[in-house]
Enzyme design. Structure first.
Site, short mmCIF file in Angstrom:
data_model
loop_
_atom_site.label_atom_id
_atom_site.label_comp_id
_atom_site.label_asym_id
_atom_site.label_seq_id
_atom_site.Cartn_x
_atom_site.Cartn_y
_atom_site.Cartn_z
N GLU A 176 4.52 -21.01 12.77
CA GLU A 176 4.75 -22.07 13.74
C GLU A 176 4.44 -21.63 15.16
O GLU A 176 4.40 -22.45 16.08
CB GLU A 176 6.20 -22.56 13.65
CG GLU A 176 7.27 -21.54 13.99
CD GLU A 176 7.68 -20.66 12.82
OE1 GLU A 176 8.77 -20.06 12.88
OE2 GLU A 176 6.90 -20.56 11.84
N SER A 226 7.09 -9.52 7.48
CA SER A 226 7.97 -8.35 7.54
C SER A 226 8.50 -8.01 6.15
O SER A 226 8.53 -8.85 5.24
CB SER A 226 9.15 -8.62 8.47
OG SER A 226 10.03 -9.57 7.90
N CYS A 281 -0.56 -5.34 11.13
CA CYS A 281 0.13 -4.58 10.09
C CYS A 281 -0.56 -3.24 9.84
O CYS A 281 0.02 -2.33 9.26
CB CYS A 281 0.22 -5.38 8.80
SG CYS A 281 -1.38 -5.74 8.06
N GLU A 382 10.25 -1.41 12.03
CA GLU A 382 9.03 -2.11 12.37
C GLU A 382 9.10 -2.55 13.83
O GLU A 382 10.14 -2.94 14.31
CB GLU A 382 8.89 -3.37 11.52
CG GLU A 382 8.63 -3.14 10.07
CD GLU A 382 8.52 -4.46 9.37
OE1 GLU A 382 7.56 -5.19 9.62
OE2 GLU A 382 9.42 -4.75 8.57
#
Length: 497
Positions: A176, A226, A281, A382
């Protein structure tokens, strides 16, 4: 009415939920669009459109499906710059990087054009007297892709070109934060000759995702995001009997050996750590300096980080654009603060740029940490943003163990002139994708992309031959014709005599 609508059954559809989200230009902080969030009924409408279109599309000859993909390739070439501008406007990455994203996605579409060859089955004559056996691959049905903000064109194209070419229909739920590319893809596919309903785009947040995961008419789910969400996607979709490939997080290391070309290694670190503002990533976030190479590496790296050219994606001189949202900026700042608190030496200060609409600005400059140890949270968590850590280890074995022991197993690289060291590292390291003097080892479209351990949930990687297997199911037929049937019924286990 929202600026960014759903695309269902070949038409733009206004959202009816009254819920939605604002879409910002990360370089200015300006709200540029409003995206509608789908209700469960609107998600169902997209799935039902795909379900209704499936029988006809699955029965379409593979060569005809390939011709649609060929036309789509032409349209992507025509629209590449427009798509890149759209990516840069909503994600923030620099224009040249956005162009590269479109190119890498396009390569998967080109791969999918070969589907008549890729779906060939196997045939064995005379497995028994007068008996033949063959296997075929057939499409699954309605497939869905839930994709992240960092690659609004490329990651969806890791999924739907192969799914469609194999005869499936598709429902895309893009991020979004940068949703417009997902709608433009649907428009171009329709222009390429794809029948209405074969590809649909719906927008939303968690409600939309959960509806897709539980929907009884969705056969397969592909996800990139994730690790926490990938784990949830995998468990939930699998519980509902769906085939799942869920790609999670990463902590990618680049091992720099003492014999490495340091100019090459430094440039590789800069591009892989700071390209797309580190929101990849496959971004390298930890440089592992072996032996005494650490000081020499830092001497070359620090001036380049200081000189990093940061600016809006539309600036042709910019090397790094903004982070995608203010929340991501705050998150990266928090990791910088935490690293300092836990003893890391910050060699290059983070730089903030105050921009219109946001008190704290959206840009974050080059943050470079030295001597970050594996037990520190900045190393284990992360992050989204250009925080590069440099870890010094005494030898090759220590470097290989440090990389292999990490909970993630997405990508890694080694920079060396020693073929023996490179071969040993690529063989021993417990990581799914390995680069040798290549900092971002993303496989080409005719191979497959996927990490190990907590970087991939599911048994099959994306695109390439693994993608074809994921989006098809195997059927094996064994046939004997009437002239070979013996008289009378047989009540024993059949054997091939």
């Amino acid at each position: 009415m929202s600026d960014v609508q759903h695309f269902i059954n070949g038409k733009h559809v206004d959202g009816k939920s009254g819920r939605g989200g604002d879409v910002f230009n990360p370089a200015t902080g300006e709200k540029i669009r409003r995206v509608a969030f789908a209700t469960a009924a609107e998600i169902d409408a997209a799935v039902q459109a795909a379900k209704a279109a499936f029988p006809g599309w699955a029965a379409t000859p593979p060569l005809t499906r390939a011709r649609v993909m060929f036309k789509f390739v032409d349209l992507l070439h025509r629209e590449q710059d427009n798509l890149a501008r759209l990516i840069s406007e909503e994600h923030g990455k620099v224009f040249s990087d956005a162009q590269g994203e479109v190119t890498r996605g396009l390569e998967v579409v080109e791969f999918a054009c070969g589907i008549p060859h890729l779906m060939r089955g196997e045939f064995t004559e005379q497995v028994g007297r007068g008996i033949d056996s063959w296997s075929v691959r057939q499409p699954l049905g309605v497939c869905t892709g839930i994709t992240p903000f960092n690659f609004p064109i490329m990651v969806p194209m890791w999924m739907f070109p192969v799914a469609l070419a194999c005869g499936n229909t598709f429902v895309l739920k893009p991020s979004e934060r940068d949703p417009s590319a997902g709608v433009r893809i649907a428009e171009l596919l329709l222009e390429a000759g794809l029948p209405p309903g074969v590809f649909n785009t719906v927008h939303g947040d968690r409600e939309a995702v959960e509806t897709l995961l539980a929907h009884p008419d969705v056969a397969a789910v592909s996800f990139v995001g994730s690790t926490a969400i990938a784990s949830h996607i995998y468990a939930t979709a699998a519980q509902h009997g769906k085939r799942v490939q869920a790609l999670g997080g990463a902590k990618n290391h680049m091992v720099v050996m003492p014999d490495a070309d340091l100019n090459q290694a430094t440039d590789a670190l800069m591009g892989s750590a700071y390209g797309a503002a580190g929101e990849r990533c496959m971004a390298v976030s930890v440089a592992v300096a072996v032996g005494g190479v650490g000081d020499r590496l830092m001497d070359k790296l620090v001036p380049k980080v200081r000189a990093l050219k940061i600016g809006p994606g539309t600036d042709p001189e910019a090397e790094m654009g903004p982070l995608v949202t203010a929340q991501h900026l705050e998150r990266v700042h928090s990791y910088v603060d935490l690293g300092i608190e836990e003893g890391a030496k910050l060699v290059v200060d983070g730089r903030g740029l105050k921009l219109q609409g946001y008190e704290d600005g959206f840009f974050l400059g080059g943050c470079l940490f030295d001597e970050v140890t594996p037990d520190m949270r900045i190393y284990k968590e992360e992050i989204f943003g250009p925080v590069l850590s440099v870890v010094r280890v005494p030898d090759f074995d220590s470097a290989t163990k440090l990389v292999s022991d990490h909970e993630y197993g997405n990508g890694t690289a080694i920079f060396t002139r020693d073929g023996d060291a490179a071969r040993e590292f690529s063989s021993r390291v417990q990581i799914g994708m390995v680069g040798i003097n290549v900092p971002i080892p993303v496989p080409m479209a005719f191979h497959s992309f996927g990490g190990w351990k907590r970087s991939l949930f599911g048994d099959m990687a994306v695109y390439g031959s693994e993608g074809v297997r994921f989006y098809t199911k195997l059927k094996t037929v064994t046939a004997r014709w009437p002239t070979g049937i013996r008289a009378g019924a047989e009540y024993v286990m059949p054997t091939m005599r």
